[in-house]
Design an enzyme around this catalytic site. Structure first.
Site, PDB file in Angstrom:
ATOM      1  N   TYR A 501       0.843  -1.196   0.000  1.00  0.00           N
ATOM      2  CA  TYR A 501       0.000   0.000   0.000  1.00  0.00           C
ATOM      3  C   TYR A 501       0.880   1.248   0.000  1.00  0.00           C
ATOM      4  O   TYR A 501       0.498   2.283   0.521  1.00  0.00           O
ATOM      5  CB  TYR A 501      -0.934  -0.004   1.210  1.00  0.00           C
ATOM      6  CG  TYR A 501      -2.004  -1.064   1.131  1.00  0.00           C
ATOM      7  CD1 TYR A 501      -3.136  -0.863   0.348  1.00  0.00           C
ATOM      8  CD2 TYR A 501      -1.866  -2.270   1.796  1.00  0.00           C
ATOM      9  CE1 TYR A 501      -4.119  -1.829   0.256  1.00  0.00           C
ATOM     10  CE2 TYR A 501      -2.837  -3.243   1.713  1.00  0.00           C
ATOM     11  CZ  TYR A 501      -3.970  -3.019   0.940  1.00  0.00           C
ATOM     12  OH  TYR A 501      -4.941  -3.982   0.856  1.00  0.00           O
ATOM     13  N   SER A 761       0.155   5.443   1.769  1.00  0.00           N
ATOM     14  CA  SER A 761      -0.654   4.652   0.855  1.00  0.00           C
ATOM     15  C   SER A 761      -1.766   5.464   0.215  1.00  0.00           C
ATOM     16  O   SER A 761      -2.267   5.110  -0.846  1.00  0.00           O
ATOM     17  CB  SER A 761      -1.266   3.463   1.608  1.00  0.00           C
ATOM     18  OG  SER A 761      -2.064   3.926   2.694  1.00  0.00           O
ATOM     19  N   THR A 783       5.124   0.323   7.040  1.00  0.00           N
ATOM     20  CA  THR A 783       5.680   1.250   6.062  1.00  0.00           C
ATOM     21  C   THR A 783       4.624   1.824   5.137  1.00  0.00           C
ATOM     22  O   THR A 783       4.805   2.918   4.597  1.00  0.00           O
ATOM     23  CB  THR A 783       6.766   0.546   5.225  1.00  0.00           C
ATOM     24  OG1 THR A 783       6.200  -0.610   4.588  1.00  0.00           O
ATOM     25  CG2 THR A 783       7.931   0.135   6.096  1.00  0.00           C
ATOM     26  N   CYS A 784       3.520   1.112   4.933  1.00  0.00           N
ATOM     27  CA  CYS A 784       2.473   1.642   4.053  1.00  0.00           C
ATOM     28  C   CYS A 784       1.795   2.858   4.660  1.00  0.00           C
ATOM     29  O   CYS A 784       1.247   3.693   3.949  1.00  0.00           O
ATOM     30  CB  CYS A 784       1.431   0.566   3.757  1.00  0.00           C
ATOM     31  SG  CYS A 784       2.097  -0.861   2.870  1.00  0.00           S
ATOM     32  N   PHE A 785       1.792   2.919   5.975  1.00  0.00           N
ATOM     33  CA  PHE A 785       1.083   3.999   6.657  1.00  0.00           C
ATOM     34  C   PHE A 785       2.024   4.917   7.438  1.00  0.00           C
ATOM     35  O   PHE A 785       1.568   5.746   8.219  1.00  0.00           O
ATOM     36  CB  PHE A 785       0.037   3.397   7.607  1.00  0.00           C
ATOM     37  CG  PHE A 785      -0.856   2.384   6.957  1.00  0.00           C
ATOM     38  CD1 PHE A 785      -1.812   2.778   6.045  1.00  0.00           C
ATOM     39  CD2 PHE A 785      -0.703   1.030   7.222  1.00  0.00           C
ATOM     40  CE1 PHE A 785      -2.630   1.846   5.422  1.00  0.00           C
ATOM     41  CE2 PHE A 785      -1.517   0.088   6.611  1.00  0.00           C
ATOM     42  CZ  PHE A 785      -2.482   0.490   5.710  1.00  0.00           C
TER      43      PHE A 785
END
Length: 817
Positions: A501, A761, A783-785
């Site tokens: 994401y 994301s 890491t996506c957020f």
């Protein structure tokens, strides 16, 4: 149950023993958005029939936590003049971070209520009243009511100093204060004549303070002849009698339903907003009780004009509100006129001379306290060394460390040793004012993928062969298939569990950049000035027969990074960006790449080069074999003279930066322009283009902290764990900061506009910290957020150790929450 009839004497000075029982609150208003209120009741006996008259006595109930229907069941005994006094009830929501919220009030005159007279020791509670809470202004949000009981008791009312059950007599006879608290007594100061030159006054909040006109000082404690004599002769030992109890200290019974015999004492220290006057630009922590600073006597604080102190402790005028600017300076909003002001409206009634005298008193008192107060060291900060000159470290009453800057007379929470501004490297470009406008224009003009293009570009790669797998998936795209590079990236690291994401894509750019720009592969080489900036290797074809295909692939990757709002991990020499912008390379560009070569060419321009016997040719080195390259046809026979030396220098620069690498540069630009057309990025200069592609190398922790949000309600910027976290980050070197940033976001690069534009994301997504686990757990990242799950560690050293362990020994994705 027998009751006696109401007996009220007609003499306004007649006094009665009144028992006030505060039972419970009913359906109070909710002021805390994160949970229920923590209500308590303040009761004041006023000398007159209005709230503006002098406060004779004040009581406070205990604080009941997290409820809108609190049950206090507390009794208070006082002496009233029914025909002259009134009872003022105020309900507040206790708040340790800001001032207590107002929940409602009502006023009661004993002469207007039928209050029965009961014998001493009677179990009767008296008259029951359920009083509706009222607002104190049109803007107050109030609801609910308060249930109380009132009764008179038999016997002639006596003053605390002569009553047979006086708490002071109990103290003198050997009973300690805890025993008095267990019996429900409020300990008050005895009424004794004030020493010569002293005056008793009441501030806007009804608190009693004392003015010493001899030394022009104020204090909370009631002075006695003994205390004044001791202050005048400090070498004389104090008397053995117990010291008087300050009137501002409230002692009460704290009932515990699980342990009914347990008692405790609570103190409410009056808050002061002196910091708002001391310096408008002060960064003093707002709305916190000022600390006593170790052994400093509370009787020395606060000093200043009592009228100004009283005004500052009072509410703002109707329609006014206060806020704090980004630099920490307080300002004031007048909603009536829709205007703002730096000046406190409560001070407009005072002359500049009065305010100046007040500030001078504050300055003198601060100097006296700092001279007599030992500094307190903070656990975990010893390795930072000594504090800067003029700084002092102290603790608040609840143990929190703060710092005093005596040079500016301000206080702050942050350790000044951690506020040294990061030194920006010379070769790191800075922002230009119009860069943001250019960037927004480019983003607006970029076209999306053509119709019929898949929704996402799925790329499966292995970490060990990330360059080969990525080249195979991108370099072979031709024709209309190239449009898929503009679709949403979906990176799949084979053998790992993870959903992309945004975090995996950022890590893919990070890891792939390191491989593409690795001099080991022969495509790029380090510049002569340092090992950080890169330039194209002019003999890359010798190392890789498909080098032009790889340069086109690298151009596509860099274009994809710009198109998708990501960054590549590499900085190029300035001529590289000027060639992308189709600009002419000048001698000034040589200086940042090869200083020695630059000085040689500059010497030729400044002097007569005929003695050098130079020709229009240069030497080229191919793996140790030196060959001669003519700068123009027949150059080997053309000497360099004063007349043609400018042409010679231009041809050397052209050969050094352009002609040797023209094929490689053309291939790179071809791949880059497939994603970002030249007419869109030509509006940038070479420094801005570097920001666009590579971001910023140096990490600004202040900007990082400013644009961090806290999720879940457990943490905020002032929580002790968060203070330790940022202290640890400040002590990291730039490599460790980059590792931490990569651990949480997937990339070690800061976006071109700083942390405010960190990508997640769903577009821009700020760095986030959330409480998770316990102190046995390691920090984990999403890491996506851009989110860090930080356990509530019990010490600074443990937090720093766990954080370093996590960022230095973590690789891959083991699951998604």
């Amino acid at each position: 149950m027998s009751r006696r009839s109401l007996q009220v004497r007609t003499d306004p000075t007649s006094r009665r023993n009144l028992t006030i029982r505060v039972d419970e609150g009913i359906a109070l208003a909710k002021k805390d958005i994160f949970g229920h209120s923590d209500p308590y009741v303040r009761i004041r006996v006023h000398a007159g029939k209005t709230r503006n008259t002098r406060v004779v006595q004040e009581f406070m109930t205990k604080t009941v936590k997290k409820t809108l229907s609190p049950n206090w069941s507390q009794e208070f005994k006082t002496i009233v003049q029914p025909l002259s006094n009134i009872l003022a009830f105020d309900v507040f929501d206790e708040n340790r971070l800001t001032r207590d919220d107002f929940l409602g009030q009502f006023t009661l005159a004993p002469s207007d209520v039928e209050i029965p007279t009961e014998p001493v020791g009677s179990s009767s509670q008296g008259t029951e009243l359920v009083c509706k809470l009222m607002p104190r202004s049109a803007r107050s949000t109030v609801r609910g009511s308060l249930k109380i009981h009132l009764k008179y008791t038999d016997g002639e009312p006596t003053s605390p100093s002569t009553s047979s059950t006086s708490p002071r007599q109990d103290v003198d006879s050997g009973m300690d204060n805890s025993s008095l608290s267990a019996r429900g007594w409020e300990v008050v100061e005895e009424s004794q004549p004030l020493p010569h030159g002293w005056e008793e006054k009441i501030d806007a909040n009804g608190r009693m303070f004392f003015v010493d006109h001899n030394s022009r000082r104020t204090q909370w404690d009631r002075p006695t002849e003994a205390s004044v004599a001791a202050a005048a002769a400090p070498s004389v030992p104090a008397a053995s009698a117990p010291p008087p109890i300050p009137p501002r200290v409230r002692r009460q019974i704290s009932e515990d339903r699980n342990s009914p015999n347990r008692t405790s004492m609570q103190s409410r220290t009056p808050m002061s907003s002196l910091a708002a006057v001391a310096a408008a630009g002060s960064s003093a922590p707002a709305n916190e009780s000022q600390p006593s600073g170790g052994s400093a006597s509370p009787s020395r604080w606060p000093e200043g004009n009592p009228r100004i102190l009283a005004a500052l402790d009072g509410p703002l005028p109707s329609g006014w509100a206060s806020q704090v600017a980004a630099n920490g300076r307080a300002f004031y909003i007048d909603h009536n006129t829709r205007a703002t002001s730096w000046e406190d409206p409560r001070l407009k009634v005072f002359t500049p001379e009065e305010i100046a005298a007040h500030l001078q008193l504050q300055k003198d008192s601060t100097r006296n306290r700092s001279a007599s107060t030992p500094a307190v060291r903070t656990s975990g900060s010893e390795h930072l060394g000594a504090l800067p000159a003029g700084w002092e470290e102290r603790r608040t009453n609840d143990g929190r460390v703060f710092y005093i800057d005596h040079s500016t007379r301000s206080t702050q929470w942050d350790d000044p040793r951690l506020q040294q501004k990061n030194l920006v490297k010379v070769n790191v470009p800075q922002y230009s004012r119009d860069y943001k406008q250019k960037y927004d224009y480019m983003r607006q003009k970029l076209k999306g993928p053509a119709s019929g293009t898949p929704n996402r570009f799925e790329l499966k790669v292995r970490r060990k062969q990330i360059l080969e797998d990525s080249f195979a998936g991108i370099a072979n795209l031709t024709g209309s298939r190239r449009e898929v590079m503009k679709a949403r990236l979906w990176i799949d690291f084979l053998g790992e569990k993870g959903l992309d994401y945004g975090g995996l894509a950022r890590e893919w750019f990070e890891l792939l950049s390191r491989e593409m720009f690795n001099p080991y592969y022969g495509l790029f080489e380090c510049s002569a000035s340092d090992n950080y900036t890169l330039q194209i290797n002019p003999i890359s074809g010798t190392c890789n027969e498909e080098h032009l295909a790889y340069f086109k692939f690298i151009g596509r990757v860099c274009g994809m990074a710009v198109y998708h709002g990501k960054l590549v991990d590499g900085f190029f020499v300035r001529p590289f960006y000027k060639m992308m912008l189709r600009k002419k390379i000048t001698l000034a560009d040589m200086e940042s790449v090869d200083g020695e070569y630059f000085r040689s060419l500059q010497w030729i321009l400044d002097n007569d080069p005929e003695d050098l016997e130079a020709r229009f040719c240069v030497d080229e080195d191919h793996f140790g074999q030196v060959s001669m390259k003519e700068l123009k046809p027949g150059g080997e026979e053309i000497p360099v003279t004063n007349e043609n030396k400018k042409e010679y220098v231009d041809l050397v620069i052209q050969w050094r930066f352009v002609s040797r690498i023209k094929k490689q540069m053309d291939a790179f630009i071809e791949g880059f322009d497939e994603l970002i057309p030249f007419n869109l990025y030509k509006i940038f200069d070479e420094r801005e283009l570097e920001l666009l592609m590579c971001g910023i190398d140096q990490i600004d922790v202040d900007d990082w902290r400013k644009h961090t949000r806290y999720r879940g309600g457990r943490y905020d910027d002032r929580d002790q764990v968060i203070v330790w976290f940022w202290k640890a980050v400040q002590t990291f070197d730039n490599e460790q900061k980059a590792r931490l940033l990569q651990f949480v976001t997937g990339t070690s690069r800061v976006p071109m506009n700083g942390f405010a534009h960190l990508q997640g994301s769903n577009g821009e997504q700020k760095f986030c910290i959330e409480c998770w686990g316990d102190e046995r757990s390691l920090p984990r990242a999403h890491t996506c957020f851009n989110r860090l799950d930080l356990p509530p560690y019990s010490s600074y050293h443990l937090l720093r150790e766990k954080l370093q362990l996590a960022i230095e020994n973590t690789e891959g994705f083991e699951g998604v929450d």
